[in-house]
Design an enzyme around this catalytic site. Sequence first.
Site, PDB file in Angstrom:
ATOM      1  CG  HIS A 516      30.660 -16.898  82.727  1.00  0.00           C
ATOM      2  ND1 HIS A 516      30.611 -18.198  82.296  1.00  0.00           N
ATOM      3  CD2 HIS A 516      30.168 -16.894  83.992  1.00  0.00           C
ATOM      4  CE1 HIS A 516      30.119 -18.952  83.269  1.00  0.00           C
ATOM      5  NE2 HIS A 516      29.839 -18.182  84.301  1.00  0.00           N
ATOM      6  CG  HIS A 556      30.827 -21.776  85.248  1.00  0.00           C
ATOM      7  ND1 HIS A 556      29.577 -21.252  85.424  1.00  0.00           N
ATOM      8  CD2 HIS A 556      30.670 -22.856  84.447  1.00  0.00           C
ATOM      9  CE1 HIS A 556      28.690 -21.993  84.771  1.00  0.00           C
ATOM     10  NE2 HIS A 556      29.330 -22.980  84.170  1.00  0.00           N
TER      11      HIS A 556
END
Length: 577
Positions: A516, A556
């Site tokens: 991420h 996310h």
Amino acid sequence: MALRTSALLFFCLLLLLQDCFAKILKSLEDLEGSKYDFIVVGAGTAGSVLANRLSEVSEWKVLVVEAGVDDEGILDVEVPFLGTNLPDTEVDWNFTSTPQAELFNRSVPLSRGYVPGGSSSINLMTWNRASNDFWDSLARLTNDSAWSWDAVEQYNRKASRLVPPADGHDTTGEVDPSVHGNGPVQVSLPGFPTELDNRVVASAQALGGRFRYNKDFNAGDMLGFGYVQSSIGNGERSSSATAYLHPALNRSNLDLLINTRVTRIVDSSTDASRVMTTVELAQSEDGPRTQLTATKEVILSAGVFGTPQLLMLSGIGPKAQLEALNISMILDSSEVGAGLTDHPLLANYYEVNSNSTFDAVLRDEDILAADLKEWEEERQGIPEDDHCRRGDPSSGPTSGNLEFLFINGFAPFGSTPVPTNGSFMTVLAAVVSPKSRGSLTLASASVWDAPLIDLGLYTDDYDVAAMLDGVHALRTFLDADPWKGYLVGLYGDIADATTDDALAIYARNNSITVNHACCTARAGPGGVLDADLRVNWVNGLRVVDASIYPQIPEAHPQAPTYIVAERAADLIKAVYL
Ligand SMILES: Cc1cc2nc3c(=O)[nH]c(=O)nc-3n(C[C@H](O)[C@H](O)[C@H](O)COP(=O)(O)OP(=O)(O)OC[C@H]3O[C@@H](n4cnc5c(N)ncnc54)[C@H](O)[C@@H]3O)c2cc1C
Ligand SMILES: *[C@@H]1O[C@H](CO)[C@@H](O)[C@H](O)[C@H]1NC(C)=O
Ligand SMILES: *[C@@H]1O[C@H](CO)[C@@H](O)[C@H](O)[C@H]1NC(C)=O
Ligand SMILES: *[C@@H]1O[C@H](CO)[C@@H](O)[C@H](O)[C@H]1NC(C)=O
Ligand SMILES: *[C@@H]1O[C@H](CO)[C@@H](O)[C@H](O)[C@H]1NC(C)=O
Ligand SMILES: *[C@@H]1O[C@H](CO)[C@@H](O)[C@H](O)[C@H]1NC(C)=O
Ligand SMILES: *[C@@H]1O[C@H](CO)[C@@H](O)[C@H](O)[C@H]1NC(C)=O
Ligand SMILES: *[C@@H]1O[C@H](CO)[C@@H](O)[C@H](O)[C@H]1NC(C)=O
Ligand SMILES: *[C@@H]1O[C@H](CO)[C@@H](O)[C@H](O)[C@H]1NC(C)=O
């Protein structure tokens, strides 16, 4: 007669082929004589959104340049279940971090899509738009209320829409359809529930409080446990390539050039005005360079590693670094590549009493996600000021600090070898509000050499402590009745780590990241970009991708990145239409 028919057929076929291939350019020579209003660098998650939205304006000509390979016929990209096969294949950049001092000098693998759709074509598809506090914090950090939760709501609705799950089951109570929009990315709940789903939901309902059930993480409040939503429609991955890029390729004003890297952006001004609208292109390290100038703007969407690398290669970056590599400096900017942040991830393994995990079938993933706000109980009755002084690094109370992902089998995310027998559950714990920061620097003055990616994992003690709190919170959760008779016990090295000191060593020895990474070209006062994502002190150059966040989303990040790109397209239209 027969001759005429076949000649006709041949002609039709030729027309079709031309229609298909004229839009996907594979060679620099195909560019000859072309003029473009906009050149988008990278046909990734954000770049494909821009390619589509900008080419809606028929009088604009748009080129999107993609370093990676053609996506046609790559089965693993299309089939969600095969997504975990993609790292280290032809569609991955195969980055690795530098040795991480706080991980006993281990390097961690970092994947990035090398294909149209970019990382949205290879990711694990979890769909979170991030909390309302995250967006309101982005508005504060950029000093622009147009980034607030309320203000970007229209772009959330423009980017995605809810579609039925693969098994068509009734999803009442598992999702809130009213918070979803009507955009091209298809989002759905998991099909074919596993035996973990009911246990997670029943435990959340039984425990309540900080473990409470959350019907929809995309409604603004991300705390609690619930069903993961994924960018999947009709059983297939829905990426920015399938949702945005391919459907726009039949427009005569959009060209996609693949197998081609932008090697740098060139300043075409003769005075000090810094007009950065010329890109230099190449198809191999030693191949010829071609320059092409956009009449309006160049938009960098090369991703969290590619974008800061290209800025530095173009002379925008920390002075000392550019000088050391003999790159002629256009702008001294110490912020380029600084602020790199990722979410650390740690696998918790449990042996389970079951014959229906994936272990026997295929060691693969079926993920039920759950977000948990750490320390929420401790906060009750604690005045705001106290909690701020304790240093919660998250955007606010509706953002999480920790996340758990439940996998119905053994998922190899650490040093524990894949067991050859037995049935398992893996729970991935992630710190979603880390305090550690790293940085990206150049390894050389060539775009063909990967940059040095120092994630700085666990360099702030908060992050290790938060990870340990996560492990303990997970154990409290798994003490609930629904797990009785199902869990046999901890498995692997983590089973031997019986003290917090030993657990911390396990964490340092086994943590990787959720892939991420973000924040390498931050927007807002003091950053690389202004609030409209234009590179400060430079003309004609904008950045639109996951680099722009001043702080990592506690989520996310793909959905936020689609939202950023949708808004950026409107910002650009507002300037030039
Ligand atoms: C394995 C993996 C799993 C993930 N799982 C999830 C998940 O489940 N949910 C979620 O929300 N997020 C997930 N992510 C993160 C998410 O996918 C990314 O944050 C997001 O896609 C980033 O979008 P972007 O537009 O910034 O960059 P990208 O989508 O990576 O696009 C950058 C593009 O630029 C191209 N490029 C780079 N340099 C050049 C150059 N010099 N010239 C031309 N082109 C160039 C690249 O090839 C690429 O196509 C995951 C990521 C990975 C890698
Ligand atoms: C990543 O590794 C795979 C497998 O070795 C390879 O095919 C691919 O070309 C690599 N990616 C890049 C960008 O070099
Ligand atoms: C990590 O590498 C540094 C620099 O090479 C070295 O000083 C240090 O001792 C190493 N640490 C471990 C735990 O190996
Ligand atoms: C924030 O925006 C306001 C209003 O536009 C402006 O007056 C102020 O100077 C800005 N602050 C910073 C730090 O840029
Ligand atoms: C391109 O295809 C889409 C359907 O996929 C269609 O709606 C659109 O009209 C087509 N555009 C052009 C310019 O042919
Ligand atoms: C930079 O240029 C100087 C002088 O031309 C040369 O000595 C040096 O090796 C160069 N450095 C790099 C990294 O190319
Ligand atoms: C798993 O299968 C074995 C062998 O058939 C059986 O003995 C056992 O009871 C099964 N376990 C569960 C939890 O169903
Ligand atoms: C796997 O098999 C070995 C011996 O065959 C046994 O000792 C071990 O306990 C088994 N492991 C699991 C997880 O069932
Ligand atoms: C760390 O991992 C290695 C394997 O990579 C293993 O041999 C070692 O025992 C582990 N140490 C701890 C303390 O977990």
